[in-house]
Design an enzyme around this catalytic site. Structure first.
Site, PDB file in Angstrom:
ATOM      1  CG  ASN A   1      56.667   9.174 142.081  1.00 51.66           C
ATOM      2  OD1 ASN A   1      57.022   9.781 140.485  1.00 51.66           O
ATOM      3  ND2 ASN A   1      57.471   8.606 142.564  1.00 51.66           N
TER       4      ASN A   1
ATOM      5  CD  GLU B   1      59.414   6.247 145.368  1.00 55.49           C
ATOM      6  OE1 GLU B   1      60.362   7.551 144.351  1.00 55.49           O
ATOM      7  OE2 GLU B   1      58.414   5.596 144.501  1.00 55.49           O
TER       8      GLU B   1
ATOM      9  NE  ARG C   1      63.037  10.155 146.325  1.00 49.80           N
ATOM     10  CZ  ARG C   1      64.014  10.263 145.938  1.00 49.80           C
ATOM     11  NH1 ARG C   1      65.321  10.405 146.312  1.00 49.80           N
ATOM     12  NH2 ARG C   1      64.286  11.176 144.629  1.00 49.80           N
TER      13      ARG C   1
ATOM     14  CG  HIS D   1      54.905  11.867 138.973  1.00 48.36           C
ATOM     15  ND1 HIS D   1      53.895  13.074 139.486  1.00 48.36           N
ATOM     16  CD2 HIS D   1      55.848  12.980 138.731  1.00 48.36           C
ATOM     17  CE1 HIS D   1      55.428  14.565 140.121  1.00 48.36           C
ATOM     18  NE2 HIS D   1      55.974  14.151 139.290  1.00 48.36           N
TER      19      HIS D   1
ATOM     20  CG  HIS E   1      55.711   8.923 134.828  1.00 50.39           C
ATOM     21  ND1 HIS E   1      56.168   7.891 135.939  1.00 50.39           N
ATOM     22  CD2 HIS E   1      55.677   9.992 135.402  1.00 50.39           C
ATOM     23  CE1 HIS E   1      57.112   8.912 136.850  1.00 50.39           C
ATOM     24  NE2 HIS E   1      56.902  10.166 136.028  1.00 50.39           N
TER      25      HIS E   1
ATOM     26  CD  GLU F   1      56.994  17.474 139.305  1.00 48.56           C
ATOM     27  OE1 GLU F   1      56.716  16.849 140.320  1.00 48.56           O
ATOM     28  OE2 GLU F   1      57.533  16.749 137.921  1.00 48.56           O
TER      29      GLU F   1
ATOM     30  NE  ARG G   1      83.629  -1.477 138.424  1.00 51.05           N
ATOM     31  CZ  ARG G   1      84.416  -1.722 137.669  1.00 51.05           C
ATOM     32  NH1 ARG G   1      85.162  -0.732 138.476  1.00 51.05           N
ATOM     33  NH2 ARG G   1      84.245  -2.694 136.606  1.00 51.05           N
TER      34      ARG G   1
ATOM     35  CG  HIS H   1      57.755  14.928 134.393  1.00 53.09           C
ATOM     36  ND1 HIS H   1      57.518  14.248 134.036  1.00 53.09           N
ATOM     37  CD2 HIS H   1      57.908  15.794 134.990  1.00 53.09           C
ATOM     38  CE1 HIS H   1      57.135  13.899 135.259  1.00 53.09           C
ATOM     39  NE2 HIS H   1      57.674  14.441 136.554  1.00 53.09           N
TER      40      HIS H   1
ATOM     41  CE  LYS I   1      62.350   8.693 143.278  1.00 55.23           C
ATOM     42  NZ  LYS I   1      60.873   8.458 142.686  1.00 55.23           N
TER      43      LYS I   1
ATOM     44  CE  LYS J   1      62.618  15.049 145.249  1.00 57.95           C
ATOM     45  NZ  LYS J   1      62.425  14.709 143.553  1.00 57.95           N
TER      46      LYS J   1
HETATM   47  P1  NAD Z   1      64.048  19.825 130.394  1.00 61.38           P
HETATM   48  O1  NAD Z   1      64.956  19.411 131.065  1.00 61.38           O
HETATM   49  O2  NAD Z   1      62.831  18.970 128.570  1.00 61.38           O
HETATM   50  O3  NAD Z   1      63.989  21.271 129.552  1.00 61.38           O
HETATM   51  C1  NAD Z   1      62.170  21.984 129.467  1.00 61.38           C
HETATM   52  C2  NAD Z   1      62.674  23.253 128.536  1.00 61.38           C
HETATM   53  O4  NAD Z   1      63.271  24.043 128.056  1.00 61.38           O
HETATM   54  C3  NAD Z   1      63.282  21.823 127.613  1.00 61.38           C
HETATM   55  O5  NAD Z   1      63.334  23.036 126.349  1.00 61.38           O
HETATM   56  C4  NAD Z   1      64.717  23.183 128.018  1.00 61.38           C
HETATM   57  O6  NAD Z   1      66.542  23.070 126.809  1.00 61.38           O
HETATM   58  C5  NAD Z   1      64.581  24.363 127.822  1.00 61.38           C
HETATM   59  N1  NAD Z   1      66.096  25.436 129.131  1.00 61.38           N
HETATM   60  C6  NAD Z   1      66.243  24.413 129.888  1.00 61.38           C
HETATM   61  N2  NAD Z   1      66.514  25.460 130.519  1.00 61.38           N
HETATM   62  C7  NAD Z   1      65.943  26.647 129.983  1.00 61.38           C
HETATM   63  C8  NAD Z   1      66.145  28.343 130.736  1.00 61.38           C
HETATM   64  N3  NAD Z   1      66.955  28.272 131.785  1.00 61.38           N
HETATM   65  N4  NAD Z   1      65.760  29.500 129.137  1.00 61.38           N
HETATM   66  C9  NAD Z   1      65.175  29.164 128.376  1.00 61.38           C
HETATM   67  N5  NAD Z   1      65.071  27.385 127.854  1.00 61.38           N
HETATM   68  C10 NAD Z   1      64.819  26.733 129.062  1.00 61.38           C
HETATM   69  O7  NAD Z   1      61.784  19.676 131.152  1.00 61.38           O
HETATM   70  P2  NAD Z   1      62.133  19.954 133.040  1.00 61.38           P
HETATM   71  O8  NAD Z   1      60.577  20.035 133.273  1.00 61.38           O
HETATM   72  O9  NAD Z   1      63.160  20.492 133.592  1.00 61.38           O
HETATM   73  O10 NAD Z   1      62.182  18.558 133.469  1.00 61.38           O
HETATM   74  C11 NAD Z   1      61.327  17.630 133.112  1.00 61.38           C
HETATM   75  C12 NAD Z   1      61.933  15.516 133.505  1.00 61.38           C
HETATM   76  O11 NAD Z   1      62.731  15.664 134.806  1.00 61.38           O
HETATM   77  C13 NAD Z   1      61.001  14.947 133.270  1.00 61.38           C
HETATM   78  O12 NAD Z   1      62.078  13.961 131.942  1.00 61.38           O
HETATM   79  C14 NAD Z   1      60.665  14.315 134.518  1.00 61.38           C
HETATM   80  O13 NAD Z   1      61.275  12.769 133.971  1.00 61.38           O
HETATM   81  C15 NAD Z   1      62.379  14.844 134.491  1.00 61.38           C
HETATM   82  N6  NAD Z   1      61.701  14.989 136.280  1.00 61.38           N
HETATM   83  C16 NAD Z   1      62.685  14.042 137.313  1.00 61.38           C
HETATM   84  C17 NAD Z   1      62.720  13.898 138.443  1.00 61.38           C
HETATM   85  C18 NAD Z   1      63.654  13.434 139.385  1.00 61.38           C
HETATM   86  O14 NAD Z   1      63.432  13.517 140.591  1.00 61.38           O
HETATM   87  N7  NAD Z   1      65.074  13.238 139.126  1.00 61.38           N
HETATM   88  C19 NAD Z   1      61.876  14.950 139.236  1.00 61.38           C
HETATM   89  C20 NAD Z   1      60.823  15.440 138.479  1.00 61.38           C
HETATM   90  C21 NAD Z   1      60.447  15.572 136.782  1.00 61.38           C
HETATM   91  N1  GLY Z   2      60.380  13.277 141.882  1.00 62.51           N
HETATM   92  C1  GLY Z   2      59.273  12.180 142.533  1.00 62.51           C
HETATM   93  C2  GLY Z   2      60.723  11.427 143.579  1.00 62.51           C
HETATM   94  O1  GLY Z   2      62.459  12.510 143.863  1.00 62.51           O
HETATM   95  O2  GLY Z   2      61.240  11.345 144.445  1.00 62.51           O
END
Ligand code: NAD
Ligand code: GLY
Length: 378
Positions: free
Chosen positions: A260, A252, A256, A263, A267, A200, A136, A280, A158, A242
């Site tokens: 997006n 949100e 917030r 997005h 998405h 982003e 939890r 993404h 998030k 942010k």
């Molecule tokens: P990812 O986590 O898949 O990383 C991209 C690629 O780079 C992967 O293959 C990873 O293994 C590799 N990698 C990571 N760091 C590295 C490094 N330093 N050197 C070499 N390779 C490396 O993708 P991302 O673009 O980081 O994140 C996308 C995700 O984030 C999506 O799922 C999206 O929905 C989410 N997201 C969440 C929020 C939030 O607010 N929580 C906001 C935006 C995006």
């Molecule tokens: N990436 C969108 C949010 O954090 O709200």
């Protein structure tokens, strides 16, 4: 919906160490933006005390930075455990999440064990969700290693996983205790991933800060060349914007949603193409062009602004044309996917639109206009 934020240009960027704070009362935390922060992580006052630490990473990032993080954490925690997940957006699901719980239980991790997310947004989102659920709720720390994760996903709490029917549909708001962005980790990031992260960064300009957009236009070549000073500024300013948004609307209920921008279309592209086919950030890049086109058709911005934004997205190495999801009824397929968006209300899709440069609004739009945009954007 958005208001102006203090100019980013008042204080000079110090590449070696900057801090941005997320103000959420007793859940406030710092975002450290440093070089070699990973190795010095144990020195942070915000690091929770516990007997054990548990690192979640993947099979790409672990070989690069796992040993350095273990060595740093061993200075602070008696036991340091880890799990390596399969890499990729297509693994951001229940089955992979369960691998984290399996390993936590196997190692006898307790309520005080601190989880560390070492990787990009996929690892960060899944680790945060695991931390929210395990016993939890246990503390967690974000160590983002992609540009996208440093400027966005590691900040704001998030967390979650995808469902085959919709992106990020299962999750929780759960804040980390600390975020450590080590700019040195970006040296190993593939170029395509760097561009995805720039999507982003770009989004923050049109929604909140046109000066930041102008700075990006002047600095795009430096950013793509991974100039440390430029990257440090991009990460800091993105985190400041942010932090300002999340500080006012953590869950949100309104404001917030501006984060997006691009997005809703993005998405749909990710889910429609199959998770992992378009990154993404790439989907957000094309999605921002579509959202800007929709803003134009809604009479909120002029064509000059749309062209300016499209040009910046293109210069970041991102797609500006959307993929065809269904040749027999492409717009229909987009609309179907977008109705599953979390911002939709009673089946009505709501878009983040630009209401004059630097200001965003959340609005519904007539299907006919949305169809026009989709037909015009590929
Ligand atoms: P990812 O986590 O898949 O990383 C991209 C690629 O780079 C992967 O293959 C990873 O293994 C590799 N990698 C990571 N760091 C590295 C490094 N330093 N050197 C070499 N390779 C490396 O993708 P991302 O673009 O980081 O994140 C996308 C995700 O984030 C999506 O799922 C999206 O929905 C989410 N997201 C969440 C929020 C939030 O607010 N929580 C906001 C935006 C995006
Ligand atoms: N990436 C969108 C949010 O954090 O709200």
């Amino acid at each position: 919906m958005s208001e102006s934020i203090a100019s980013p240009f008042a204080a000079p960027s110090n590449t070696n160490h900057q801090q941005v704070n997320i103000d959420l009362g007793d859940r406030s935390y710092p975002i450290e933006i440093t070089v070699r922060g990973l190795e010095n992580l144990c020195q942070h006052a915000a690091l929770p005390s516990a007997a054990s630490a548990f690192i979640v990473s993947n099979n790409v990032v672990w070989p690069l930075y796992g040993a350095a993080l273990v060595a740093a954490l061993q200075q602070r925690y008696a036991k340091v455990y880890s799990v390596q997940l399969p890499d990729g957006e297509e693994h951001k699901n229940w089955q992979t999440l369960n691998l984290i719980f399996d390993a936590l239980l196997r190692h006898g991790c307790d309520r005080k064990t601190v989880l560390f997310a070492l990787g990009g947004g996929v690892i960060g989102d899944m680790t945060g969700f695991a931390a929210a659920c395990y016993m939890r709720g246990v503390p967690f720390v974000q160590v983002p290693t992609t540009l996208l994760a440093q400027v966005d996903s590691s900040v704001g709490g998030k967390t979650g996983i995808n469902h085959p029917l919709g992106k990020n549909m299962i999750g929780a708001f759960y804040q980390p205790r600390l975020v450590v962005c080590d700019l040195a980790t970006l040296d190993t990031l593939p170029e395509r991933e760097l561009s995805a992260g720039l999507a982003e960064v770009i989004k923050y300009g049109p929604i909140a800060d046109m000066e930041f957009m102008a700075w990006q236009e002047a600095s795009m070549d430096d950013l793509r060349a991974r100039d440390r000073t430029a990257l440090a500024h991009a990460v800091r300013r993105s985190c400041e914007i942010k932090a300002w948004v999340v500080g006012q609307d953590e869950r949100e209920s309104g404001l917030r949603a501006i984060l997006n921008f691009g997005h809703t279309f993005g998405h749909a592209i990710e889910a429609g193409m199959g998770y992992g086919v378009w990154l993404h950030g790439e989907a957000v890049g094309a999605g921002m062009v579509m959202a800007a086109e929709l803003s134009l058709r809604m009479g909120l911005v002029d064509e000059k602004f749309v062209l300016r934004l499209r040009n910046l997205i293109q210069r970041a190495g991102l797609p500006v044309k959307a993929p065809v999801l269904d040749p027999s009824d492409n717009a229909g397929r987009y609309l179907e996917l977008m109705r599953v968006d979390k911002k939709a209300e009673s089946g009505e899709i709501r878009f983040v639109l630009i209401d004059g440069p630097g200001k965003a609004v959340l609005r519904s739009a007539p299907d006919a206009l949305v169809r026009e945009v989709i037909d015009a954007c590929w």
